[in-house]
Motif scaffolding. Sequence first.
Motif, short mmCIF file in Angstrom:
data_model
loop_
_atom_site.label_atom_id
_atom_site.label_comp_id
_atom_site.label_asym_id
_atom_site.label_seq_id
_atom_site.Cartn_x
_atom_site.Cartn_y
_atom_site.Cartn_z
N ALA A 115 0.81 -1.22 0.00
CA ALA A 115 0.00 0.00 0.00
C ALA A 115 0.84 1.27 0.00
N ALA A 116 2.17 1.15 -0.05
CA ALA A 116 3.03 2.33 -0.04
C ALA A 116 2.85 3.14 -1.33
N THR A 117 2.95 4.45 -1.22
CA THR A 117 2.80 5.35 -2.37
C THR A 117 3.94 6.35 -2.41
N ARG A 118 4.15 6.92 -3.59
CA ARG A 118 5.27 7.84 -3.82
C ARG A 118 5.30 8.99 -2.82
N ASP A 119 4.15 9.57 -2.51
CA ASP A 119 4.10 10.77 -1.68
C ASP A 119 3.54 10.51 -0.29
N MET A 120 3.72 9.31 0.23
CA MET A 120 3.10 8.96 1.51
C MET A 120 3.64 9.77 2.70
N LEU A 255 0.47 0.61 7.38
CA LEU A 255 0.07 0.03 6.09
C LEU A 255 0.34 -1.46 5.99
N ASP A 260 1.64 -8.76 3.30
CA ASP A 260 2.95 -8.19 2.99
C ASP A 260 4.06 -9.10 3.51
N ASP A 443 14.46 10.36 -8.22
CA ASP A 443 13.37 9.42 -8.45
C ASP A 443 13.85 7.98 -8.55
N ALA A 448 8.00 3.17 -3.76
CA ALA A 448 7.05 2.43 -4.59
C ALA A 448 6.71 1.14 -3.87
N ALA A 449 5.52 0.63 -4.13
CA ALA A 449 5.08 -0.61 -3.51
C ALA A 449 6.06 -1.74 -3.81
N LYS A 451 9.11 -2.07 -3.28
CA LYS A 451 10.46 -1.65 -3.64
C LYS A 451 11.36 -1.67 -2.40
#
Length: 571
Positions: A115-120, A255, A260, A443, A448-449, A451
């Motif tokens: 559930a991780a996102t770039r801008d968490m 998360l 996971d 970047d 990222a999920a 990663k």
Amino acid sequence: MKRWLLTFIAASSALGLSTWAADLPPALETPTNDYARVSADGKVAVATVNPYASQIAMEVVARGGNALDAAIAATFALGVVDGHNSGIGGGCFILVRLADGRVLAIDGREMAPAAATRDMFVVDGKADPELSRTGALAVGIPGSVMALDKLRQLGAQLRWRDLILPSAELADKGFVVSHALAERLVATAPNLAKFPASAAIYLDDKQQPWATGSELRQADLADTYRALAKQGPGYFYQGDFARKTERWMEQNGGLITRKDFSNYQIKMRRPVVSEFAGYTLYGFPPPSSGGTHVAQILNILEAFGLEKTTSSERYHLIAEAMKFAFADRAHWLGDADFTRVPKGLTDKNYARSIAQKITLEKTTADISYGNPEVDIQHLMNKHTTHIAAADLQGNWVAITSTVNTSFGSKVVIPGTGVVLNNQMDDFSAQVGAANAFGLVGSDANAIAAKKRPLSSMSPTLVFKGEQPVMTLGAAGGPTIISQVVQTLLYRLQYDMPLAEAMAQPRIHQQWNPNLLFVEAAMPAPIQQSLQQKGHQLKVWPRMGASQAIELKDGKLIPVAEPRVIEQNSGR
């Protein structure tokens, strides 16, 4: 060493692993000179950051274990006595040369949840460092347990349970808090106090950190170790530990789910191979930056006639090479499963092109990343831990293990005793935003999920021809890279004895911040010369913690970090 401890070691060697710990006193007094050990027959050696861990490793060897057994047992022991730096709630990189000649890189790095996102970690347009360093969102899926089990399968002699139970007993019976651990407890007590299960272990009934000389017992961690010993890694990744973690995460805004944990896999990587001073070096590849940049820095230095330089010129060149390498790290490095990392970073022609930009007279201005076809207290503290082990059968092991910053996320899952990492802080929360070590990224290292975040851990093996002659690595955030570089430089290029090479005054330059960190032991005239060349110096008492073993004249010679021994002696 205390006389009773000598008697204990001799007597306990004859005991089974299921009974030896029963003879421990209620809490062992810390030995002062047992960080680096060789077995009685001279066939196995180990070096760790803590004498309890080295002692347990030798007990395992006495039961028929080899270097792999010793390294695994020591790693579990460090999760008890050095839990502010490493443990099963974190990750590790393992570089191993097996007796059959294979050299393997086992990636047990933590992984971002699905559930991780770039801008968490971005709040109102700006990265919030507290979210990535403390609490539920800071945690990545731990990989150490699975990586250690893989190492055992590759050639260890003993059973999984036999490598864990000694440390379970140690956690139960307790140990004496060292000066270094007490200092770290003081520094992190306010954050540990935020989590009841953490405070219950590391703070006393008045919510004060345990002082040097106190007895620290960890009954919940002992129970977790025993369950892991009995049920295997499945207990951790599919069983009760995963369930407890999911429940806590649901209640605390995290998360991570049990899925996971069950989806976590180690990765078998291809080592980074380079040449320096007539030796072949094997380093760890991305998501570690260590293997790449140790090779790159040494390649740059090799372009100069180092044997003709003065001490101040040598330090100047090392610092300049580090700056260029860390600039490249910030731009190019990340998890190779998600981003393309240029192989040319370790090419000697690329290194020579960088060397042409460096002069002996002054620092290089306006350094940026090339085209190769901080929080200072956090930066200089010893984070992570390194274990070196070797045997005369040909097994050579380098394990660097971590929970990231001191006590990781500061979270202990109730009922487990396990400190969870804060490895999510090693991602680039935002382009240009520094992590706890002052490192910035692009970047290439974005969240990222599933990663794995970029690391500086640098387990390294050294070969002369086809034969392994050294295993080494270090702890200390980004200074890991600079420590390994300097040990290799002094030992291989200048032919210093290994202990002398590790004792040389260290420097560190990571491009951002643009400071040259130097140890206080560096002579004042050299410091002045470096300042005259344009370096902005930051003097630091002591830097990092390295462990190494070399083979010389047919004998294994382990060397533990003298700075750690000095610190724990109160000097």
